[in-house]
Write a protein that holds these residues in place. Structure first.
Motif, PDB file in Angstrom:
ATOM      1  N   PRO A   1     -51.635  25.307  53.950  1.00 16.63           N
ATOM      2  CA  PRO A   1     -51.437  25.011  55.365  1.00 16.63           C
ATOM      3  C   PRO A   1     -50.098  25.542  55.890  1.00 16.63           C
ATOM      4  O   PRO A   1     -49.067  25.356  55.243  1.00 16.63           O
ATOM      5  CB  PRO A   1     -51.487  23.477  55.426  1.00 16.63           C
TER       6      PRO A   1
ATOM      7  N   GLU B   1     -40.229  22.218  62.408  1.00 13.76           N
ATOM      8  CA  GLU B   1     -39.421  21.782  61.266  1.00 13.76           C
ATOM      9  C   GLU B   1     -39.817  20.387  60.797  1.00 13.76           C
ATOM     10  O   GLU B   1     -39.798  20.099  59.608  1.00 13.76           O
ATOM     11  CB  GLU B   1     -37.935  21.815  61.622  1.00 13.76           C
ATOM     12  N   ARG B   2     -40.162  19.527  61.774  1.00  8.25           N
ATOM     13  CA  ARG B   2     -40.623  18.181  61.389  1.00  8.25           C
ATOM     14  C   ARG B   2     -41.876  18.279  60.513  1.00  8.25           C
ATOM     15  O   ARG B   2     -42.018  17.562  59.532  1.00  8.25           O
ATOM     16  CB  ARG B   2     -40.913  17.340  62.632  1.00  8.25           C
TER      17      ARG B   2
ATOM     18  N   ALA C   1     -42.699  20.718  58.580  1.00  7.31           N
ATOM     19  CA  ALA C   1     -42.313  21.219  57.260  1.00  7.31           C
ATOM     20  C   ALA C   1     -41.682  20.107  56.429  1.00  7.31           C
ATOM     21  O   ALA C   1     -41.951  19.974  55.236  1.00  7.31           O
ATOM     22  CB  ALA C   1     -41.341  22.387  57.407  1.00  7.31           C
ATOM     23  N   ARG C   2     -40.833  19.296  57.081  1.00 10.92           N
ATOM     24  CA  ARG C   2     -40.175  18.196  56.367  1.00 10.92           C
ATOM     25  C   ARG C   2     -41.172  17.179  55.856  1.00 10.92           C
ATOM     26  O   ARG C   2     -41.010  16.612  54.785  1.00 10.92           O
ATOM     27  CB  ARG C   2     -39.153  17.510  57.279  1.00 10.92           C
ATOM     28  N   ALA C   3     -42.211  16.937  56.645  1.00  9.74           N
ATOM     29  CA  ALA C   3     -43.224  15.968  56.224  1.00  9.74           C
ATOM     30  C   ALA C   3     -44.113  16.563  55.141  1.00  9.74           C
ATOM     31  O   ALA C   3     -44.950  15.868  54.579  1.00  9.74           O
ATOM     32  CB  ALA C   3     -44.066  15.538  57.418  1.00  9.74           C
ATOM     33  N   GLY C   4     -43.936  17.857  54.854  1.00  8.73           N
ATOM     34  CA  GLY C   4     -44.760  18.492  53.831  1.00  8.73           C
ATOM     35  C   GLY C   4     -46.159  18.807  54.323  1.00  8.73           C
ATOM     36  O   GLY C   4     -47.048  19.092  53.526  1.00  8.73           O
ATOM     37  N   ARG C   5     -46.366  18.772  55.657  1.00 12.19           N
ATOM     38  CA  ARG C   5     -47.720  19.069  56.147  1.00 12.19           C
ATOM     39  C   ARG C   5     -47.973  20.570  56.210  1.00 12.19           C
ATOM     40  O   ARG C   5     -49.121  21.005  56.239  1.00 12.19           O
ATOM     41  CB  ARG C   5     -47.936  18.417  57.518  1.00 12.19           C
TER      42      ARG C   5
ATOM     43  N   TRP D   1     -46.480  24.464  54.485  1.00 11.49           N
ATOM     44  CA  TRP D   1     -45.607  25.064  53.481  1.00 11.49           C
ATOM     45  C   TRP D   1     -44.704  26.123  54.099  1.00 11.49           C
ATOM     46  O   TRP D   1     -43.695  26.492  53.523  1.00 11.49           O
ATOM     47  CB  TRP D   1     -46.422  25.712  52.366  1.00 11.49           C
TER      48      TRP D   1
ATOM     49  N   PHE E   1     -40.262  31.021  57.882  1.00  9.28           N
ATOM     50  CA  PHE E   1     -39.514  29.972  57.169  1.00  9.28           C
ATOM     51  C   PHE E   1     -40.451  29.384  56.136  1.00  9.28           C
ATOM     52  O   PHE E   1     -41.609  29.103  56.443  1.00  9.28           O
ATOM     53  CB  PHE E   1     -39.089  28.874  58.139  1.00  9.28           C
ATOM     54  N   TYR E   2     -39.973  29.204  54.916  1.00 10.72           N
ATOM     55  CA  TYR E   2     -40.859  28.589  53.942  1.00 10.72           C
ATOM     56  C   TYR E   2     -40.148  27.512  53.151  1.00 10.72           C
ATOM     57  O   TYR E   2     -38.928  27.513  53.049  1.00 10.72           O
ATOM     58  CB  TYR E   2     -41.471  29.638  53.017  1.00 10.72           C
ATOM     59  N   ASN E   3     -40.943  26.574  52.635  1.00 13.06           N
ATOM     60  CA  ASN E   3     -40.395  25.423  51.920  1.00 13.06           C
ATOM     61  C   ASN E   3     -39.980  25.838  50.515  1.00 13.06           C
ATOM     62  O   ASN E   3     -40.810  25.983  49.627  1.00 13.06           O
ATOM     63  CB  ASN E   3     -41.451  24.314  51.863  1.00 13.06           C
TER      64      ASN E   3
ATOM     65  N   SER F   1     -38.105  24.091  48.534  1.00  8.63           N
ATOM     66  CA  SER F   1     -38.055  22.964  47.600  1.00  8.63           C
ATOM     67  C   SER F   1     -39.221  23.054  46.626  1.00  8.63           C
ATOM     68  O   SER F   1     -39.129  22.625  45.498  1.00  8.63           O
ATOM     69  CB  SER F   1     -38.161  21.643  48.348  1.00  8.63           C
TER      70      SER F   1
END
Lengths: 368, 381
Positions: free
Chosen positions: B53, B91-92, B94-98, B100, B124-126, B128
C-alpha cells in the motif's frame, strides 16, 4: 499462598537459580550489545566489483574513479571481456560486473544505440545474496548517472539541451537508511519476548515438575512479577541500549509506557501457559529456543505481513512479538500517535486476556 | 575377524528405543522441522512483495502527472490505497504504517518538461522497515521513470522543441542467478539452514543433557562405554533426521519452487549434514564441559540463534568491526552459508573445498575435546 508471596517467590527464584537469572537478566543485557554488532557499520561497504571498460574515454575513466571513491563498492579487478569478468564472479573474486561498452559517450549525447541494448551501461550482480545485489546495483547506478551528468552537463548546455525531470527518493524515520537502525529495533522485540518467554516457561515448568498448585491470588502475584521483569528489560532496551547503540528512539514515550506493560503481560502469560505443558525447565528451552528465528521473520519486519497467506499471518499474531514489533517500531522510530497504533495495542490486550485466562486455568487447577 | 563395535550399535539402539517411546524428543526431530518448513514455505510463497500500500499526492494534476499516477497504479509491486490532500496528511498515514511509501508529484511537473528549472518528483519511503519500504520505493521509481522516458520526448516534440535532450545513461542491471529477484528463494536459503542449525543444537543438548544425573555422567558411561562409538550412536539418529529435513527443504526450494543450483547439489547437501553433525558435536562438548543443560541451551541460543546475523548473508561484514568479523569466521554456519550460496551461483567445487574442511573441523575438534574431558574425569575417579 497470597499475591505478595507469589510475587516474591519469582524474585527469590531469579536470585537463587543461576540458570534463570542468566536467561532473564544476563542474556538480556548481553544481547543488547551482541546482536547489533554485525550490523553496526550500517551499510554494505567495499563490495568487490570487476570493471570491463571497452571504451577507455574520459567519461569511462571518470566513472571508474568515482566508483573507487564510493563507500559501497571497491574495484577488485579490471577484465578484458565480459566472459573473463564472469569467471571472476564464479570464482568468488567479485560480486558484480560493470560493463562500459564502446560508443557509450556518443550514445549518451545522441541517444543512438550502442553495442549494449540502447547504448547503456551494463551491470551484472550476483543475485544469490539479494540484498547485497541491490546495494551494489544501486550504488553503481547512482555513480554512473552522476558522472554522466557531470561530464556531459557543460557540453549539453552548449547545445541548449536540458536536464530531465529528477526523481528523488527520500527515506523516512530511519534517515541514515542504516541496516542496524532497521534490524535492531525489530529484533529487540524478539529478544525481549524470547528471553522472558524462556524464563517464564522455566518457572512454570519447574513448578509443574514440583507439582505446585497455585491459588488464584498467588498466580496473579507470579504473573505480575514476571511482567514487571519484562517491563524493566524493555525499559532498559528502549531507554539505555537504544541510546547507546544510537538507533532512532523515543518518538512517543507515552505510547511506549502503554505498549510495554501490555506486551510484557502477554508474553509472561504465554510463557506460564506453555511452561505448564512441559515436563521440565530444560524441555521449555529445548522447544522454545528453536522458534526464535521463525518468529522474527513472522513478525513482519523483513517480509510484509500483508504478503503472507492469511493462515500464516493469523498464526504470526499469536506471537506477542508480532504486535510488539509493529507497535514498538511505530512508537520508537516513527513517532506515531496513540490512535495510530490502536489496532496493535488492542491485539496485545486481547493476547494478554486470553493467555492470562488460559494460564490461570492451567496453573491453579488441582492435579487429578 | 571383523570386530563389530558393540558400543556404537548399543548406543544407537538405546537412543532409537528412547525416541520410539514418542513424546517431545521424537516430536522435535519430526513434527517441529515439518511445521517449520511448512510455515516458512507458506509465508514466502508470494515470491516478491506485491501490492504494497502506498499514498499518492498529486499537486500538479496535469496530463503528465496523471499518466504517472496511472502507471504507478498499474505496477504490480505497489497499490495506491490512499490519496491524501497534503503532505502532513500523507506523513500521518506513513507514521500509522498504513502506507509504505508516498509519491509526491509537485506543481509544475507537467510544464516542467519544457521549463528550465524542473521540480523534482519525490518518493518518500518508510526506512524503519528498510527492505519493505525500499521495495515499495523501487516499484514506484521504475513506473515513474518509464513514463518520464516515454512522455518526455513526445511532449517536447509536440510543442516543436528540439527532440534531443541529454538523457541519464540507460543502466541495464541484471541480477545473475536469481533473475526474478525472488525474495522467496533468497530468504528460504537463509532461514531454513539457520533454523535447522539452531534446532540441531537444542536437540543434541537435550539428548546429552538427558543423561546427566545431577552433574554426573557416570551412569551413561557405565551403560554405553562412554567412548566415541557411544557418542556417535547417540547423535546419529538426531543428525540423520534433521539432515533428511534439510533434503526435504532443498527439494522444495530447487525441485518445486525452481531455484537452480548451478553448482553441486550433492556437495551442498553433504556440507549441510556436516554442519548439523558439527553442531551436535558442539552441543555435546557444551554439556560435557559445563554439566548443566540449561547453560548449554543458553550458549546454543547465543551462538546458533544469531548465526544468521553474523553470517553476512544479509548485511556483508566487510567494513564491520574486528569483533564482528572474527566472530563471524568462528561460527560454523558462516562457512556453510558461504558454500551453499557459492554452489547456487555455480562456483567450481574447488572454491568450496576449504569450507568443507572447516566444517569438518567443527565436527572433529569438539568431539576430541569432549572425549578428552570424559577421559580425564575417568582418570580422576
Amino acid at each position: 499462598m497470597t499475591f505478595a508471596q507469589g510475587f516474591a517467590s519469582v524474585f527469590r527464584a531469579v536470585l537463587s537459580t543461576f540458570a534463570l537469572a542468566s536467561i532473564i537478566v544476563l542474556a538480556v543485557v548481553l544481547y543488547g550489545f551482541y546482536y547489533p554488532a554485525p550490523y553496526a557499520h550500517q551499510t554494505a561497504r567495499q563490495l568487490p566489483v570487476v570493471v570491463v571498460d571497452q571504451e577507455r574515454s574520459g567519461l569511462t575513466r571518470a566513472l571508474i574513479r568515482k566508483l573507487s571513491d564510493i563507500r559501497e563498492v571497491r574495484i577488485a579487478a579490471e577484465a578484458a571481456s565480459p566472459y573473463e569478468a564472469e569467471q571472476l564472479v564464479l570464482n568468488r573474486k567479485a560480486d558484480g560486473v560493470l560493463l562500459l561498452p564502446k560508443g557509450l559517450t556518443r550514445s549518451l549525447l545522441t541517444g543512438a544505440p550502442g553495442s549494449v541494448g540502447g547504448g547503456g551501461i551494463g551491470i551484472w550482480v550476483n543475485g544469490t545474496y539479494l540484498i547485497r545485489a541491490r546495494d551494489i546495483g544501486g550504488a553503481i547506478q547512482q555513480a554512473a548517472v552522476a558522472v554522466a551528468m557531470e561530464q556531459l552537463g557543460p557540453l549539453a548546455q552548449g547545445l541548449h539541451l536540458r536536464a530531465p525531470i529528477a526523481v528523488v527518493e527520500r527515506p523516512l524515520f530511519n534517515t541514515r537508511e542504516g541496516y542496524a537502525d532497521y534490524v535492531f529495533p525489530a529484533v529487540s522485540a524478539i529478544i525481549l519476548q524470547q528471553t522472558l518467554l524462556f524464563g517464564t516457561a522455566m518457572v512454570a515448568a519447574g513448578r509443574r515438575a514440583a507439582e505446585h498448585v497455585l491459588s488464584l491470588a498467588a498466580f496473579f502475584g507470579v504473573w505480575c512479577a514476571l511482567a514487571l521483569i519484562g517491563c524493566m528489560a524493555a525499559t532498559f532496551y528502549f531507554g539505555w541500549i537504544f541510546w547507546y547503540q544510537d538507533v532512532p528512539r523515543a518518538g512517543n514515550l507515552g505510547g511506549l509506557m502503554l505498549a510495554v506493560p501490555l506486551f510484557a503481560g502477554a508474553v509472561s502469560a504465554l510463557g506460564l501457559l506453555l511452561g505448564s505443558l512441559f515436563d521440565s525447565a530444560d524441555r521449555a528451552l529445548q522447544v522454545l529456543i528453536p522458534t526464535s528465528i521463525i518468529l522474527f521473520f513472522l513478525a513482519g519486519a523483513a517480509w510484509p505481513l500483508s504478503s503472507m497467506p492469511l493462515g500464516v499471518s493469523s498464526l504470526a499474531h499469536l506471537s506477542p512479538a508480532t504486535f510488539g514489533v509493529q507497535a514498538f517500531v511505530r512508537f520508537n522510530e516513527m513517532g506515531a500517535g496513540l490512535g495510530e497504533v490502536l489496532p496493535q495495542l488492542a491485539g496485545l490486550a486481547a493476547l494478554c486476556l486470553v493467555y492470562g485466562a488460559a494460564a490461570a486455568w492451567r496453573l491453579t487447577k488441582r492435579a487429578a | 575377524m571383523i570386530v563389530l563395535r558393540p558400543g556404537f550399535r548399543a548406543a544407537l539402539q538405546r537412543e532409537t528405543a528412547h525416541l520410539r517411546q514418542g513424546g517431545w524428543d521424537l516430536a522435535m526431530i519430526t513434527l517441529f522441522p515439518a511445521a517449520a518448513i511448512l510455515i516458512v514455505a507458506a509465508m514466502l510463497i508470494a515470491g516478491v512483495p506485491r501490492a504494497l500500500p502506498i499514498a499518492v499526492l498529486d499537486e500538479d494534476n496535469g496530463t503528465l502527472s496523471r499518466a504517472i499516477v496511472r502507471a504507478v497504479g498499474a505496477s504490480p509491486a505497489v497499490s495506491i490505497t490512499e490519496r491524501p490532500r497534503s503532505m502532513p496528511e500523507a506523513e500521518r498515514l506513513a507514521r500509522a504504517g498504513r502506507v509504505w511509501a508516498i509519491l509526491l508529484i509537485p506543481r509544475g511537473v507537467s510544464e516542467g518538461l519544457e521549463r528550465t528549472s524542473t521540480p523534482a518528483i519525490q518518493i518518500f519511503y518508510n526506512a524503519s522497515f528498510l527492505t519493505i519500504g525500499s521495495s515499495a520505493a523501487s516499484g514506484i521509481q521504475s513506473a515513474v521513470s518509464a513514463v518520464l522516458a516515454e512522455r518526455g520526448l513526445d511532449a517536447a516534440r509536440a510543442r516543436g522543441l528540439p527532440a534531443i535532450r541529454i538523457r541519464p545513461p540507460i543502466v541495464q542491471a541484471t541480477v545473475l542467478f536469481n533473475p526474478q529477484t525472488s525474495f522467496e528463494w533468497y530468504l528460504q536459503a537463509l532461514i531454513h539452514p539457520a533454523v535447522l542449525h539452531l534446532l540441531t543444537g537444542c536437540v543434541a543438548v537435550m539428548a546429552m543433557g538427558r543423561e546427566l544425573q545431577g552433574r554426573s555422567l557416570a551412569r551413561w558411561k557405565a551403560e554405553t562405554g562412554g567412548g566415541l562409538p557411544a557418542l556417535a550412536g547417540k547423535l546419529l539418529p538426531h543428525v540423520a533426521a534433521i539432515s533428511i529435513w534439510g533434503v526435504v527443504w532443498m527439494i522444495w526450494l530447487t525441485g518445486i519452487r525452481g531455484w537452480t543450483m548451478n553448482g553441486s547439489l550433492l556437495l551442498t547437501l553433504a556440507a549441510q549434514a556436516l554442519l548439523f553433525a558439527g553442531t551436535a558435536a558442539i552441543s555435546v562438548l557444551l554439556v560435557v564441559a559445563v554439566r548443566k543443560a540449561s547453560f548449554a541451551f543458553s550458549a546454543t541460543a547465543l551462538y546458533a540463534g544469531s548465526a544468521l546475523a553474523y553470517s553476512g548473508g544479509t548485511l556483508p561484514l566487510d567494513g564491520g568491526s574486528g569483533f564482528a568479523r572474527g566472530w563471524s569466521e568462528a561460527l560454523s554456519f558462516t562457512h556453510y552459508l558461504r558454500l551453499q550460496m557459492d554452489q547456487f551461483l555455480g562456483a567450481p567445487v574447488v572454491v568450496s573445498l576449504p569450507q568443507v574442511g572447516v566444517l569438518g573441523l567443527y565436527l572433529v575438534v569438539p568431539l576430541a575435546l569432549a572425549m578428552l574431558l570424559l577421559r580425564r574425569e575417568e582418570q580422576a575417579e
